[in-house]
Design an enzyme around this catalytic site. Structure first.
Site, PDB file in Angstrom:
ATOM      1  N   LYS A  14       4.162  25.120  34.048  1.00  0.00           N
ATOM      2  CA  LYS A  14       4.163  25.121  35.518  1.00  0.00           C
ATOM      3  C   LYS A  14       2.939  25.867  36.074  1.00  0.00           C
ATOM      4  O   LYS A  14       2.235  25.369  36.945  1.00  0.00           O
ATOM      5  CB  LYS A  14       5.459  25.785  36.062  1.00  0.00           C
ATOM      6  CG  LYS A  14       6.730  25.121  35.558  1.00  0.00           C
ATOM      7  CD  LYS A  14       7.987  25.782  36.092  1.00  0.00           C
ATOM      8  CE  LYS A  14       8.199  27.222  35.684  1.00  0.00           C
ATOM      9  NZ  LYS A  14       8.464  27.421  34.235  1.00  0.00           N
ATOM     10  N   ARG A  88      15.233  28.897  41.413  1.00  0.00           N
ATOM     11  CA  ARG A  88      15.805  28.956  40.069  1.00  0.00           C
ATOM     12  C   ARG A  88      17.326  28.954  40.115  1.00  0.00           C
ATOM     13  O   ARG A  88      17.967  28.985  39.057  1.00  0.00           O
ATOM     14  CB  ARG A  88      15.358  30.236  39.389  1.00  0.00           C
ATOM     15  CG  ARG A  88      14.123  30.061  38.464  1.00  0.00           C
ATOM     16  CD  ARG A  88      13.714  31.433  38.026  1.00  0.00           C
ATOM     17  NE  ARG A  88      13.067  31.563  36.776  1.00  0.00           N
ATOM     18  CZ  ARG A  88      11.747  31.728  36.632  1.00  0.00           C
ATOM     19  NH1 ARG A  88      10.927  31.658  37.647  1.00  0.00           N
ATOM     20  NH2 ARG A  88      11.244  31.943  35.435  1.00  0.00           N
ATOM     21  N   ARG A 127       1.012  32.648  24.460  1.00  0.00           N
ATOM     22  CA  ARG A 127       0.420  32.714  25.813  1.00  0.00           C
ATOM     23  C   ARG A 127      -0.289  34.039  26.074  1.00  0.00           C
ATOM     24  O   ARG A 127       0.186  35.097  25.743  1.00  0.00           O
ATOM     25  CB  ARG A 127       1.532  32.540  26.847  1.00  0.00           C
ATOM     26  CG  ARG A 127       1.065  32.848  28.276  1.00  0.00           C
ATOM     27  CD  ARG A 127       1.969  32.302  29.315  1.00  0.00           C
ATOM     28  NE  ARG A 127       3.310  32.846  29.303  1.00  0.00           N
ATOM     29  CZ  ARG A 127       4.298  32.412  30.084  1.00  0.00           C
ATOM     30  NH1 ARG A 127       4.083  31.408  30.934  1.00  0.00           N
ATOM     31  NH2 ARG A 127       5.495  32.951  30.029  1.00  0.00           N
ATOM     32  N   ARG A 161       2.233  39.086  28.265  1.00  0.00           N
ATOM     33  CA  ARG A 161       3.357  39.588  29.065  1.00  0.00           C
ATOM     34  C   ARG A 161       4.377  40.299  28.189  1.00  0.00           C
ATOM     35  O   ARG A 161       4.656  39.841  27.081  1.00  0.00           O
ATOM     36  CB  ARG A 161       4.030  38.420  29.804  1.00  0.00           C
ATOM     37  CG  ARG A 161       3.281  38.048  31.065  1.00  0.00           C
ATOM     38  CD  ARG A 161       3.746  36.758  31.664  1.00  0.00           C
ATOM     39  NE  ARG A 161       5.203  36.599  31.761  1.00  0.00           N
ATOM     40  CZ  ARG A 161       5.781  35.557  32.322  1.00  0.00           C
ATOM     41  NH1 ARG A 161       5.035  34.602  32.844  1.00  0.00           N
ATOM     42  NH2 ARG A 161       7.091  35.471  32.382  1.00  0.00           N
ATOM     43  N   ARG A 172      15.978  34.166  28.644  1.00  0.00           N
ATOM     44  CA  ARG A 172      15.376  33.358  29.722  1.00  0.00           C
ATOM     45  C   ARG A 172      15.791  31.896  29.620  1.00  0.00           C
ATOM     46  O   ARG A 172      16.028  31.227  30.632  1.00  0.00           O
ATOM     47  CB  ARG A 172      13.846  33.497  29.694  1.00  0.00           C
ATOM     48  CG  ARG A 172      13.395  34.845  30.260  1.00  0.00           C
ATOM     49  CD  ARG A 172      12.086  35.306  29.659  1.00  0.00           C
ATOM     50  NE  ARG A 172      10.950  34.565  30.160  1.00  0.00           N
ATOM     51  CZ  ARG A 172       9.742  34.580  29.560  1.00  0.00           C
ATOM     52  NH1 ARG A 172       9.551  35.279  28.465  1.00  0.00           N
ATOM     53  NH2 ARG A 172       8.759  33.897  30.083  1.00  0.00           N
TER      54      ARG A 172
END
Ligand code: ADP
Ligand code: AMP
Length: 219
Positions: A14, A88, A127, A161, A172
């Site tokens: 996203k 969400r 990431r 992160r 998550r």
């Protein structure tokens, strides 16, 4: 101008696609994850409240994120929003509809980015982002051209992160399936839903998204 939602699990791509739309079409990215990360470094009461929740991988309360988005919609300059990581929950989706309606706007498309769960683990664990300009990279699928230097702004402040680990990802993903995935049916019923293959290479996903936006602009 068109407002769109990018809907998908953590790691679906996203943020990557939102940044491209900002560069290519001058749209405005509204990432509640980025806003909350900014809030937690600000030393405010709200920042302290959300930090532990985010690190554990759970969702922050609807009240907090709706408040963050409401401020941005009020200050809208009509460039077209990309909602990235919001809504969400069903309560957030209802609130977004009402906020847009109050400001005389609507949604032109909700784009579900579909990616297999096994791929999400690889996406999340590889990431990293530029701390200066926010460009998103991946160890395997999108490394920097020069080691440890951002391609876009030349910064060497590349970060991972705290919540991008296998344990937090499990929580998550569970939050996504329990609370966020019902939004796919919600937006399908409203007639706003498009689904794209998020497993395709970044440029292919980008073309598909652009095609949907062009198609919507023509209507
Ligand atoms: P999200 O915002 O949905 O959590 P990101 O855009 O941050 O996801 O992407 C997660 C990771 O996957 C990043 O490291 C990014 O570089 C990589 N990525 C994004 N889209 C693709 C894609 N289509 N193919 C391969 N890797 C991708
Ligand atoms: P993201 O950057 O989208 O991966 O979000 C990181 C974290 O911020 C999530 O795991 C949640 O804890 C929190 N968060 C981001 N957006 C929302 C939202 N719309 N509602 C609730 N929590 C959110």
């Amino acid at each position: 101008m068109k407002n769109i939602i990018l809907l998908g699990p953590p790691g679906a791509g996203k943020g990557t696609q939102a940044r491209k739309l900002v560069d290519e079409r001058g749209m405005v990215q509204l990432s509640t994850g980025d806003m909350l990360r900014e809030a937690r470094t600000s030393g405010t009461e709200m920042g302290r409240k959300v930090a532990a929740v985010m690190d554990g991988g759970e969702l922050v309360t609807d009240e907090i994120v709706i408040g963050l988005i409401e401020e941005k919609i009020r200050a809208s300059h009509g460039a077209g929003f990309i909602f990235d990581g919001f809504p969400r929950t069903l309560a957030q989706a209802d609130a977004l509809g009402a906020m847009l309606h109050r400001s005389g706007q609507d949604l032109s498309a909700v784009i579900e980015m579909r990616v297999d769960d096994e791929v999400l683990v690889r996406r999340i664990s590889g990431r990293f982002t530029c701390g200066n300009c926010g460009e998103v990279y991946h160890d395997e699928t999108k490394p920097t051209k020069k080691p440890d230097v951002c391609d876009v702004c030349g910064s060497t402040d590349l970060r991972r992160r705290a919540d991008d680990n296998a344990e937090s990802l499990k929580v998550r993903l569970m939050e996504y399936y329990k609370k966020t995935s019902p939004l796919i049916g919600y937006y399908y019923a409203l007639g706003d839903l498009f689904t794209i293959d998020g497993l395709a290479p970044i440029e292919v996903v980008s073309r598909e998204l652009t095609d949907i936006l062009d198609q919507q602009s023509a209507t």
